[in-house]
Write a protein that holds these residues in place. Structure first.
Motif, mmCIF file in Angstrom:
data_model
loop_
_atom_site.group_PDB
_atom_site.id
_atom_site.type_symbol
_atom_site.label_atom_id
_atom_site.label_comp_id
_atom_site.label_asym_id
_atom_site.label_seq_id
_atom_site.Cartn_x
_atom_site.Cartn_y
_atom_site.Cartn_z
ATOM 1 N N ALA A 15 -116.283 114.578 -28.135
ATOM 2 C CA ALA A 15 -117.433 115.588 -28.370
ATOM 3 C C ALA A 15 -116.076 116.358 -28.982
ATOM 4 N N ALA A 16 -116.104 116.816 -30.139
ATOM 5 C CA ALA A 16 -115.514 117.712 -30.415
ATOM 6 C C ALA A 16 -115.693 119.200 -30.548
ATOM 7 N N VAL A 17 -115.507 119.893 -30.173
ATOM 8 C CA VAL A 17 -115.550 121.717 -29.946
ATOM 9 C C VAL A 17 -114.228 122.186 -30.522
ATOM 10 N N ILE A 18 -114.917 123.178 -31.497
ATOM 11 C CA ILE A 18 -114.320 125.310 -31.553
ATOM 12 C C ILE A 18 -114.026 125.605 -30.133
ATOM 13 N N ILE A 19 -112.937 125.814 -29.841
ATOM 14 C CA ILE A 19 -112.436 126.945 -28.804
ATOM 15 C C ILE A 19 -111.996 128.547 -29.567
ATOM 16 N N PRO A 20 -111.167 129.635 -29.280
ATOM 17 C CA PRO A 20 -110.635 130.174 -29.354
ATOM 18 C C PRO A 20 -109.534 129.579 -27.804
#
Length: 553
Positions: free
Chosen positions: A381-386
């Motif tokens: 997975a590649a996920v954008i998070i704050p």
């Protein structure tokens, strides 16, 4: 990026203004109506290309526009009253029967109906013949037909439809020019329109809903390297930009494996190829079964479905579903998950799936748990998070980081610049890249984490997001690929941190926690010397004031 083509931006803005002045003021409604028209245009273009390819190769191809359709007829125009003679009544009946005769589907093509005059006849044809046709395009059981069932074509003014069609023609001409001259060979037409219109909404991003820039999507696809046959998902897919990015990467990789000479660089410095050369029927069937998206907004579901279909995925699997709710029970299903889940959403505690382990209504935490569980063993997975998720001290935030570090091998934390999501938000974000090892693990499967600071993403970090001349994203990909082979001497721009050090820091995963800062020692004059300089300066000021006073006299 759309912002970097002022002509295309101006045309889309003009199209938006056309609908607004025609009475369609709600931006999401405008996006839907524009997308329907874009879809009609794109569908015609795609079928023309496929027909041409089939003619060139000698393969059989049955166009979506082959066969006939039963046209809409306004039967009120054929009413028989008591005042009508039998002969006239018979003629009316024959005329009605003639009007209802099946007609060639070719009439439903954009290239055909855009020439219909007068414009009121064109509007009637599009509303009652063309739109019902596209709503049922993939058969009764497809997700597309299911979610288009309640879709409504609300353009009511013939002149408005005529103007919109002409504007879309201009947009496609500019897109073709942009593709050939600017390297945008994989133009996300629907996404660009969505991005442009979304910027018109004053509260854009209020619920964490904003489009991920295409160049960031490319980078994330490069990091996880989806392959033909992988099952790929986005649990909060919006207009399906991540699924398109994965599709683009797979096609480019097929070209790379077949003939590297056919690869070229796109506008962000990534390799891209000519896709038609590698797509045979077997590969196309595999790709049609590869992409899965979920969203809680039915408008986004429709936009996502049409977006994928406009790019050649004939029967995409995008569904109206809350992937955090009790109704979603998929786990261990996917090889690849790409996502930018909502940052600020709060979920109703009563509807949160009990399989999720995070005791918090914060969507950014729940989605990380969900994404981890969606992956099959070995999935990535590649996920954008704050970035707050990386160092927050709450129990739920620590628990989330523990899940990522235990159930997965957390491979990388890539810190993005704070302007990466402007003009929608200035929130500092990061990309997490991780590979699933074991569900509900009791032990730590992460041995060390690679940290990387992306100071620039290749665009200005203000609201305008102008294209810069450098290409930092391929450099990021190259550094990621070489991370295990590179001898890292310091902790300035990218480095590894062992899990025991992360544990000692309360599972803090922020880049700044481990970055090595270079302090330059400042030297100052002795206090006596500084005071002497101040006295000298003061005397000079007094002298100038006395001179000025004498002049005033």
């Amino acid at each position: 990026m759309l912002q970097n083509n002022p002509i295309l931006k101006s045309l889309i803005n003009s199209l938006w203004n056309t609908l607004w002045s025609g009475g369609i003021a709600n931006p999401l409604t405008a996006i839907e109506q524009i997308t329907y028209l874009l879809f009609m245009k794109r569908l015609d273009d795609m079928e023309t290309k496929r027909e041409g390819d089939a003619a060139f190769t000698g393969d059989k191809y049955e166009s979506r526009f082959s066969g006939t359709y039963v046209p809409y007829v306004d039967e009120s125009l054929y009413q028989i009253t008591d005042k009508v003679s039998k002969e006239e009544a018979k003629k009316i009946e024959e005329s009605l029967k003639e009007a209802k005769k099946p007609r060639p589907k070719e009439e439903l093509r954009w290239s055909q109906f855009r020439r219909i005059t007068p414009t009121d006849k064109m509007l009637e044809h599009v509303r009652y013949n063309v739109f019902p046709f596209i709503k049922t395009l993939n058969g009764d059981t497809s997700p597309f037909t299911k979610h288009m069932a309640n879709a409504v074509f609300i353009i009511e003014k013939p002149t408005l439809l005529f103007e919109a069609i002409n504007k879309i023609e201009e947009i496609f001409i500019e897109i073709e020019k942009d593709a050939s001259e600017g390297g945008h060979t994989f133009q996300d037409i629907q996404g660009d329109v969505y991005e442009m219109l979304l910027s018109e909404i004053a509260q854009a991003g209020k619920n964490g809903q904003f489009r991920t820039p295409r160049h960031i999507i490319k980078l994330m696809a490069e990091l996880v390297e989806p392959q033909l046959g992988h099952k790929i998902a986005d649990p909060a897919c919006g207009t399906a930009g991540f699924l398109l990015g994965a599709y683009q990467y797979i096609l480019t990789d097929l070209v790379r494996k077949k003939d590297k000479k056919k690869l070229e660089k796109d506008e962000d410095g990534f390799e891209i190829g000519s896709f038609s050369a590698v797509l045979d029927e077997k590969k196309k069937e595999i790709l049609d079964e590869s992409f899965y998206g979920f969203d809680v907004d039915i408008t986004m579901v429709r936009l996502g479905l049409m977006n994928l279909m406009m790019h050649g995925i004939d029967n995409p699997k995008v569904d109206y579903k809350d992937s955090l709710s009790k109704s979603y029970n998929e786990s261990g299903q996917y090889d690849i998950v790409l996502a930018n889940p909502p940052f600020t959403g709060k979920i109703d505690k009563g509807d949160i799936n009990t399989s999720l382990r995070i005791e918090s209504p914060a969507s950014e935490l729940l989605f990380l748990d969900r994404i981890s569980s969606m992956l099959r063993i070995g999935g990535k997975a590649a996920v954008i998070i704050p970035e707050g998720v990386l160092f927050g001290s709450s129990k739920a935030q620590k628990q989330t980081r523990e899940i990522i570090l235990k159930d997965n091998q957390l491979e990388a934390v890539i810190s993005l610049p704070s302007g990466a999501f402007k003009p929608y938000t200035g929130v500092k974000t990061a990309i997490l890249v991780f590979t699933k090892v074991e569900e509900k693990s009791k032990t730590w499967h992460t041995e060390k984490v690679w940290f990387y600071e992306l100071e620039s993403d290749g665009y200005s970090l203000d609201d305008n997001r102008r294209r810069l001349k450098d290409f930092p994203l391929p450099e990021t990909k190259a550094a990621f690929d070489a991370r295990l082979k590179t001898k890292i001497k310091d902790r300035k721009s990218h480095f590894f941190v062992p899990i025991d050090e992360i544990q000692e820091n309360d599972l803090d995963l922020s880049f700044n926690r481990y970055k090595e800062y270079e302090y330059i020692e400042q030297t100052y004059d002795a206090p006596k010397d500084i005071l002497a300089k101040l006295i000298k300066l003061e005397n000079e000021i007094l002298k100038d004031m006395e001179e000025l006073n004498s002049l005033i006299g």
